[in-house]
Design a protein around this motif. Structure first.
Motif, PDB file in Angstrom:
ATOM      1  N   ILE A  16       0.850  -1.201   0.000  1.00 27.80           N
ATOM      2  CA  ILE A  16       0.000   0.000   0.000  1.00 27.80           C
ATOM      3  C   ILE A  16       0.883   1.249   0.000  1.00 27.80           C
ATOM      4  O   ILE A  16       0.632   2.193  -0.742  1.00 27.80           O
ATOM      5  CB  ILE A  16      -0.937   0.020   1.228  1.00 27.80           C
ATOM      6  N   GLU A  17       1.927   1.232   0.831  1.00 24.13           N
ATOM      7  CA  GLU A  17       2.832   2.380   0.887  1.00 24.13           C
ATOM      8  C   GLU A  17       3.453   2.632  -0.482  1.00 24.13           C
ATOM      9  O   GLU A  17       3.587   3.777  -0.907  1.00 24.13           O
ATOM     10  CB  GLU A  17       3.944   2.169   1.921  1.00 24.13           C
ATOM     11  N   ASN A  18       3.813   1.556  -1.189  1.00 24.59           N
ATOM     12  CA  ASN A  18       4.422   1.708  -2.514  1.00 24.59           C
ATOM     13  C   ASN A  18       3.459   2.361  -3.493  1.00 24.59           C
ATOM     14  O   ASN A  18       3.857   3.226  -4.272  1.00 24.59           O
ATOM     15  CB  ASN A  18       4.854   0.336  -3.062  1.00 24.59           C
ATOM     16  N   ILE A  19       2.208   1.938  -3.453  1.00 22.27           N
ATOM     17  CA  ILE A  19       1.201   2.522  -4.342  1.00 22.27           C
ATOM     18  C   ILE A  19       1.047   4.010  -4.048  1.00 22.27           C
ATOM     19  O   ILE A  19       1.054   4.837  -4.963  1.00 22.27           O
ATOM     20  CB  ILE A  19      -0.154   1.794  -4.196  1.00 22.27           C
ATOM     21  N   ILE A  20       0.945   4.345  -2.779  1.00 21.44           N
ATOM     22  CA  ILE A  20       0.777   5.759  -2.404  1.00 21.44           C
ATOM     23  C   ILE A  20       2.016   6.564  -2.774  1.00 21.44           C
ATOM     24  O   ILE A  20       1.901   7.683  -3.280  1.00 21.44           O
ATOM     25  CB  ILE A  20       0.421   5.891  -0.911  1.00 21.44           C
ATOM     26  N   ASN A  21       3.193   5.991  -2.572  1.00 24.19           N
ATOM     27  CA  ASN A  21       4.428   6.698  -2.920  1.00 24.19           C
ATOM     28  C   ASN A  21       4.511   6.982  -4.421  1.00 24.19           C
ATOM     29  O   ASN A  21       5.028   8.015  -4.826  1.00 24.19           O
ATOM     30  CB  ASN A  21       5.652   5.918  -2.451  1.00 24.19           C
ATOM     31  N   THR A  22       3.981   6.066  -5.252  1.00 25.69           N
ATOM     32  CA  THR A  22       4.045   6.284  -6.699  1.00 25.69           C
ATOM     33  C   THR A  22       3.103   7.391  -7.163  1.00 25.69           C
ATOM     34  O   THR A  22       3.345   7.997  -8.201  1.00 25.69           O
ATOM     35  CB  THR A  22       3.749   4.997  -7.498  1.00 25.69           C
ATOM     36  N   ILE A  23       2.058   7.659  -6.397  1.00 26.18           N
ATOM     37  CA  ILE A  23       1.099   8.709  -6.798  1.00 26.18           C
ATOM     38  C   ILE A  23       1.296   9.997  -6.008  1.00 26.18           C
ATOM     39  O   ILE A  23       0.574  10.962  -6.217  1.00 26.18           O
ATOM     40  CB  ILE A  23      -0.361   8.222  -6.649  1.00 26.18           C
ATOM     41  N   LYS A  24       2.287  10.007  -5.133  1.00 27.12           N
ATOM     42  CA  LYS A  24       2.476  11.150  -4.237  1.00 27.12           C
ATOM     43  C   LYS A  24       2.673  12.464  -4.999  1.00 27.12           C
ATOM     44  O   LYS A  24       2.055  13.471  -4.668  1.00 27.12           O
ATOM     45  CB  LYS A  24       3.651  10.902  -3.296  1.00 27.12           C
ATOM     46  N   GLY A  25       3.497  12.456  -6.010  1.00 25.83           N
ATOM     47  CA  GLY A  25       3.753  13.671  -6.781  1.00 25.83           C
ATOM     48  C   GLY A  25       2.498  14.199  -7.440  1.00 25.83           C
ATOM     49  O   GLY A  25       2.201  15.399  -7.394  1.00 25.83           O
ATOM     50  N   GLN A  26       1.738  13.295  -8.041  1.00 21.52           N
ATOM     51  CA  GLN A  26       0.485  13.683  -8.697  1.00 21.52           C
ATOM     52  C   GLN A  26      -0.495  14.248  -7.671  1.00 21.52           C
ATOM     53  O   GLN A  26      -1.100  15.300  -7.893  1.00 21.52           O
ATOM     54  CB  GLN A  26      -0.121  12.467  -9.393  1.00 21.52           C
TER      55      GLN A  26
END
Length: 140
Positions: free
Chosen positions: A2-12
């Motif tokens: 879950i953290e990885n998914i959130i980290n990938t969309i953090k910039g957006q």
């Protein structure tokens, strides 16, 4: 996971918070970190109590995030954190929280729908290791 998914969309997501809600870059960044903490903590709590069914319905696309009591619980806690920890006015926090949490839940749902995420992945990531590792010693 879950953290990885959130980290990938953090910039957006940070960009969206800056443009839609006029948050300063630092506050937008901190807001996403707080959202991640809130989502992960709720998932851990529900996994620990064996109450993952409702969340898995959301992740599998059987239920809209807005129709989930788990999602609403995350949003309510997140509003409190935005105001108390970041000093974001309640009126703004009440707009930001549903947007951010629903955005995150939809991205997780997308990964689950694509077959990239299942309950074992979720639970394994939340408990700090695979379920088999956690439960293996119980069945020897």
């Amino acid at each position: 996971m879950i953290e990885n998914i959130i980290n990938t969309i953090k910039g957006q997501l940070t960009g969206e918070l800056q443009s839609k809600y006029n948050l300063e870059p630092e506050k937008a960044n901190q807001s996403v970190d707080l959202a991640k903490d809130n989502v992960v903590n709720e998932l851990k709590q529900r996994a620990g109590s064996g109450d993952m069914g409702g969340l898995m319905d959301v992740f599998k696309g059987n239920k809209a995030p807005a129709d989930s009591s788990a999602t609403n619980s995350i949003i309510n806690k997140y509003v409190g954190d935005l105001t108390s920890k970041l000093g974001i006015p309640a009126g703004v926090a009440n707009q930001v929280a549903p947007f951010v949490i629903n955005f995150i839940m939809q991205k997780i749902q997308g990964q689950a729908s694509a077959g990239n995420l299942n309950e074992t992945d979720l639970l394994g990531g939340l408990t700090g290791g695979g379920l088999k590792d956690k439960l293996g010693g119980l069945f020897k």
